[in-house]
Design a protein around this motif. Structure first.
Motif, PDB file in Angstrom:
ATOM      1  N   GLU A   1      42.944  31.818 -33.193  1.00  0.00           N
ATOM      2  CA  GLU A   1      41.446  31.052 -33.581  1.00  0.00           C
ATOM      3  C   GLU A   1      41.542  29.713 -33.161  1.00  0.00           C
ATOM      4  O   GLU A   1      42.746  29.184 -33.441  1.00  0.00           O
ATOM      5  CB  GLU A   1      41.260  31.215 -34.717  1.00  0.00           C
TER       6      GLU A   1
ATOM      7  N   GLY B   1      38.471  31.879 -41.391  1.00  0.00           N
ATOM      8  CA  GLY B   1      38.634  32.442 -42.602  1.00  0.00           C
ATOM      9  C   GLY B   1      39.151  33.918 -42.760  1.00  0.00           C
ATOM     10  O   GLY B   1      39.161  34.425 -41.558  1.00  0.00           O
TER      11      GLY B   1
ATOM     12  N   ASN C   1      47.273  40.717 -45.991  1.00  0.00           N
ATOM     13  CA  ASN C   1      47.467  39.069 -45.970  1.00  0.00           C
ATOM     14  C   ASN C   1      49.034  38.952 -45.887  1.00  0.00           C
ATOM     15  O   ASN C   1      49.896  39.872 -46.235  1.00  0.00           O
ATOM     16  CB  ASN C   1      47.271  38.840 -47.577  1.00  0.00           C
TER      17      ASN C   1
HETATM   18  P1  GTP Z   1      46.329  28.309 -49.449  1.00  0.00           P
HETATM   19  O1  GTP Z   1      46.023  27.056 -48.295  1.00  0.00           O
HETATM   20  O2  GTP Z   1      47.770  27.731 -50.042  1.00  0.00           O
HETATM   21  O3  GTP Z   1      45.313  28.815 -49.994  1.00  0.00           O
HETATM   22  O4  GTP Z   1      47.071  29.453 -48.290  1.00  0.00           O
HETATM   23  P2  GTP Z   1      46.359  30.126 -46.985  1.00  0.00           P
HETATM   24  O5  GTP Z   1      45.659  29.317 -46.165  1.00  0.00           O
HETATM   25  O6  GTP Z   1      47.287  31.084 -46.579  1.00  0.00           O
HETATM   26  O7  GTP Z   1      45.133  31.061 -47.682  1.00  0.00           O
HETATM   27  P3  GTP Z   1      45.212  32.436 -48.492  1.00  0.00           P
HETATM   28  O8  GTP Z   1      46.722  32.475 -48.982  1.00  0.00           O
HETATM   29  O9  GTP Z   1      44.105  32.738 -49.145  1.00  0.00           O
HETATM   30  O10 GTP Z   1      45.192  33.440 -47.279  1.00  0.00           O
HETATM   31  C1  GTP Z   1      45.326  34.821 -47.380  1.00  0.00           C
HETATM   32  C2  GTP Z   1      46.155  35.224 -46.160  1.00  0.00           C
HETATM   33  O11 GTP Z   1      44.976  35.001 -44.946  1.00  0.00           O
HETATM   34  C3  GTP Z   1      47.236  34.450 -45.555  1.00  0.00           C
HETATM   35  O12 GTP Z   1      48.166  35.564 -44.920  1.00  0.00           O
HETATM   36  C4  GTP Z   1      46.739  33.801 -44.518  1.00  0.00           C
HETATM   37  O13 GTP Z   1      47.610  33.428 -43.574  1.00  0.00           O
HETATM   38  C5  GTP Z   1      45.477  34.343 -44.037  1.00  0.00           C
HETATM   39  N1  GTP Z   1      44.316  33.423 -43.598  1.00  0.00           N
HETATM   40  C6  GTP Z   1      43.794  32.487 -44.534  1.00  0.00           C
HETATM   41  N2  GTP Z   1      42.799  31.839 -43.862  1.00  0.00           N
HETATM   42  C7  GTP Z   1      42.752  32.564 -42.368  1.00  0.00           C
HETATM   43  C8  GTP Z   1      41.987  32.158 -41.299  1.00  0.00           C
HETATM   44  O14 GTP Z   1      41.027  31.294 -41.275  1.00  0.00           O
HETATM   45  N3  GTP Z   1      42.389  32.631 -40.098  1.00  0.00           N
HETATM   46  C9  GTP Z   1      43.435  33.525 -40.205  1.00  0.00           C
HETATM   47  N4  GTP Z   1      43.866  34.053 -38.908  1.00  0.00           N
HETATM   48  N5  GTP Z   1      44.213  33.796 -41.128  1.00  0.00           N
HETATM   49  C10 GTP Z   1      43.671  33.301 -42.439  1.00  0.00           C
END
Ligand code: GTP
Length: 347
Positions: free
Chosen positions: A79, A84, A104
């Motif tokens: 992306e 998200g 995740n």
């Molecule tokens: P924090 O900034 O600490 O909340 O971590 P994060 O950005 O990884 O967010 P979070 O833990 O909520 O994400 C859950 C999973 O989704 C992780 O494996 C992230 O890598 C993935 N993820 C979160 N946002 C995106 C996004 O915008 N695009 C993609 N491709 N993956 C995402």
């Protein structure tokens, strides 16, 4: 069956460890978490994986390439701006024309994927969400479900008075491709906050799977340390390593002076040199190509690759990122240390 890993998040809560490397590439017992999770899929016959990348995409692309090195077929969908979790799933739509798994990329769990897939089919679900029980769900997404284990509502980070279930979203899903048409293309969408509630509203069946006994997300330095302590305690098994509150693993080429005291459990990577009168353990994980000087004391800590710890330093409950140098006599307690010029962060 194919699997999609969401690997594009910024990992802000794990800073400063994620300043230079994306969260899914953080080492767990010396090997990137994402590599461990991808290789686990081979046990259930999954050999084709899509990585949905954004932050740190090049790092991930360079490490995994087309997957040949791992005996897998790996595709990368990048992306240009973070879409998200829901937007990222939609963005990878072209790879999925059959039932598929989504992960995740920051979780460690012993979830039995064969059972999860069987359950999804038995429940004739459009989506199945694995859930796990936690004592305090207020930091997570809580799921309420009916007597047949179909989801009825989702609450993200509920207030104490709103908590009616302590089952939280474990970040492992099975999707039928038909639900992808419900996610708008090219915009920022959260699967937890927007897609799941909307699917329920539209009458899709979301089954809830409770068969997860060990689960942790490594999203903060405390949890990252905790995950390693759990592995050392034998609560979670990493293939090829066996710890049960005891155990010493020594990688090839290590040179440990006979006067060094080692208190189990301890993991020592490849080509590690430990000099006279150092004291290592318990609960210490040392990566590859690390040099530990005379009289150093390390307890309950994680040292990444290429680190030098000079004579007399003390590290307790501390994480040291790759290629750092801990100066002579340095004394760190409950700290994340990523580079010399930056102020170490307290855990
Ligand atoms: P924090 O900034 O600490 O909340 O971590 P994060 O950005 O990884 O967010 P979070 O833990 O909520 O994400 C859950 C999973 O989704 C992780 O494996 C992230 O890598 C993935 N993820 C979160 N946002 C995106 C996004 O915008 N695009 C993609 N491709 N993956 C995402």
């Amino acid at each position: 069956m194919k699997a999609l890993f969401l690997v594009g998040g910024r990992g802000t809560r794990l800073r400063p460890l994620t300043n230079k490397i994306p969260k899914p590439m953080i080492p767990i017992m010396g090997k990137p978490l994402l590599e461990r999770n991808i290789l686990n899929l081979k046990n259930v016959g999954i050999e084709e994986v899509v990585l949905s990348t954004c932050y740190g995409a090049q790092y991930i692309q360079r490490y995994f390439g087309d997957g040949e090195r791992f005996g897998m077929k790996i595709h990368h969908v990048k992306e240009d701006r973070p879409l998200g979790t829901g937007g990222a799933i939609k963005n990878a739509e072209k790879y999925f024309d059959d039932t598929f798994l989504i992960f995740n990329a920051d979780i460690i769990s012993d979830i039995d994927l064969k059972e999860l897939i069987k359950y999804h089919r038995e429940k004739a679900a459009d989506v199945t969400i694995a859930v796990t029980q936690v004592d305090n769900p207020s930091m997570y997404g809580v799921i309420e479900y009916d007597e047949n284990n179909y989801a009825i509502s989702f609450k993200e980070k509920p207030q104490p008075h709103e908590i009616t279930s302590n089952f939280i979203n474990a970040g492992v899903y099975i999707f039928e491709p038909k639900v992808l048409k419900e996610i708008p293309a090219g915009c920022v969408v959260s699967v937890e906050r927007e897609v799941f509630p909307q699917l329920i509203e539209k009458g899709y069946k979301i089954a809830v799977y409770k068969g997860c006994s060990y689960w942790i997300d490594i999203g903060t330095p405390e949890k990252y340390l905790q995950a390693h302590m759990d592995i050392m305690a034998g609560k979670y098994r990493i293939s090829g390593l066996s710890f049960s509150g005891k155990g010493i693993y020594k990688g090839p080429g290590s040179d440990i002076h006979s006067s060094v005291k080692i208190y189990e459990p301890v993991y020592i990577g490849a080509n590690v040199k430990i000099e006279e009168n150092a004291s290592i353990g318990s609960n210490v994980i040392i990566g590859d190509n690390v040099h530990i000087g005379k009289g150093v004391k390390i307890v309950g800590s994680i040292i990444w690759d290429g680190v030098v710890v000079e004579n007399g330093a003390r590290l307790v409950n501390t994480i040291v990122a790759s290629n750092c140098r801990i100066r002579h006599g340095g004394d760190y307690y409950s700290t994340v240390y990523v580079e010399e010029d930056s102020r170490p962060m307290a855990i």
